[in-house]
Design an enzyme around this catalytic site. Sequence first.
Site, PDB file in Angstrom:
ATOM      1  N   TYR A  79      29.273 -21.204 -36.062  1.00 31.98           N
ATOM      2  CA  TYR A  79      28.673 -21.006 -34.748  1.00 31.98           C
ATOM      3  C   TYR A  79      27.845 -22.204 -34.327  1.00 31.98           C
ATOM      4  CZ  TYR A  79      24.269 -20.316 -37.167  1.00 31.98           C
ATOM      5  OH  TYR A  79      23.162 -20.507 -37.952  1.00 31.98           O
ATOM      6  N   PHE A  89      20.137 -25.634 -30.656  1.00 34.62           N
ATOM      7  CA  PHE A  89      19.035 -25.347 -31.575  1.00 34.62           C
ATOM      8  C   PHE A  89      19.518 -24.981 -32.962  1.00 34.62           C
ATOM      9  CE2 PHE A  89      19.884 -21.543 -29.056  1.00 34.62           C
ATOM     10  CZ  PHE A  89      20.163 -20.610 -30.042  1.00 34.62           C
ATOM     11  N   ASP A  90      20.817 -24.700 -33.114  1.00 31.20           N
ATOM     12  CA  ASP A  90      21.342 -24.364 -34.442  1.00 31.20           C
ATOM     13  C   ASP A  90      22.853 -24.526 -34.433  1.00 31.20           C
ATOM     14  OD1 ASP A  90      21.396 -23.559 -37.087  1.00 31.20           O
ATOM     15  OD2 ASP A  90      21.013 -21.459 -36.671  1.00 31.20           O
ATOM     16  N   ILE A 107      20.118 -10.827 -34.431  1.00 29.42           N
ATOM     17  CA  ILE A 107      19.723 -10.370 -33.093  1.00 29.42           C
ATOM     18  C   ILE A 107      20.781  -9.419 -32.531  1.00 29.42           C
ATOM     19  CG2 ILE A 107      18.264 -12.354 -32.586  1.00 29.42           C
ATOM     20  CD1 ILE A 107      20.590 -13.518 -30.929  1.00 29.42           C
ATOM     21  N   TYR A 133      15.667 -12.929 -28.659  1.00 33.48           N
ATOM     22  CA  TYR A 133      14.339 -12.926 -29.272  1.00 33.48           C
ATOM     23  C   TYR A 133      13.248 -12.415 -28.335  1.00 33.48           C
ATOM     24  CZ  TYR A 133      16.695 -15.525 -32.884  1.00 33.48           C
ATOM     25  OH  TYR A 133      17.567 -15.891 -33.862  1.00 33.48           O
ATOM     26  N   PHE A 150      25.997 -18.771 -27.429  1.00 38.26           N
ATOM     27  CA  PHE A 150      26.546 -19.063 -28.752  1.00 38.26           C
ATOM     28  C   PHE A 150      28.064 -19.141 -28.668  1.00 38.26           C
ATOM     29  CE2 PHE A 150      22.538 -17.090 -29.980  1.00 38.26           C
ATOM     30  CZ  PHE A 150      22.145 -17.819 -31.082  1.00 38.26           C
TER      31      PHE A 150
END
Length: 159
Positions: A79, A89-90, A107, A133, A150
Amino acid sequence: MYKTLKPIFLIITFISGLSMTSLSQADTAQKNLEEGAAFLAENANKEGVVTTASGLQYLVLKAGEGASPSTTDRVTVHYSGTTLDGDEFDSSYKRGQPATFPLNGVIGGWTEGLQLMKEGGKNRLFIPSKLAYGERGAGRDIGPNATLIFEVELIRIGN
């Protein structure tokens, strides 16, 4: 007299700084909520985008042919995650290794979104803040009430 006033001045300055920070965070949270709602409203009209009852949106990039996971399954995925402005961010891709985790330990947008996929599939998930979040945000990169995007590839279900 000045010695007495100096600690009071420092306390007032500190409290003022806290108030300004709180206002700034509240402003950011409200701004993120409004921007996310506007983005999702426009995105819902794009070809191929499906909106679920919870508000999660997804776009199938590649249909899978295997099984779909349940909330109690462990899944292995590749992902990448970005904010609405495109800041990543990831990314498991950048780490060079897929991630494995229990589907009920992430989440809500992931839990719901991955259950809509089949092994071998790849979807883009547009996750409203209430399924991400929420007001608390996450770390430095995900602000309060942030809508997240995502791309998720479901590699396998199980260990």
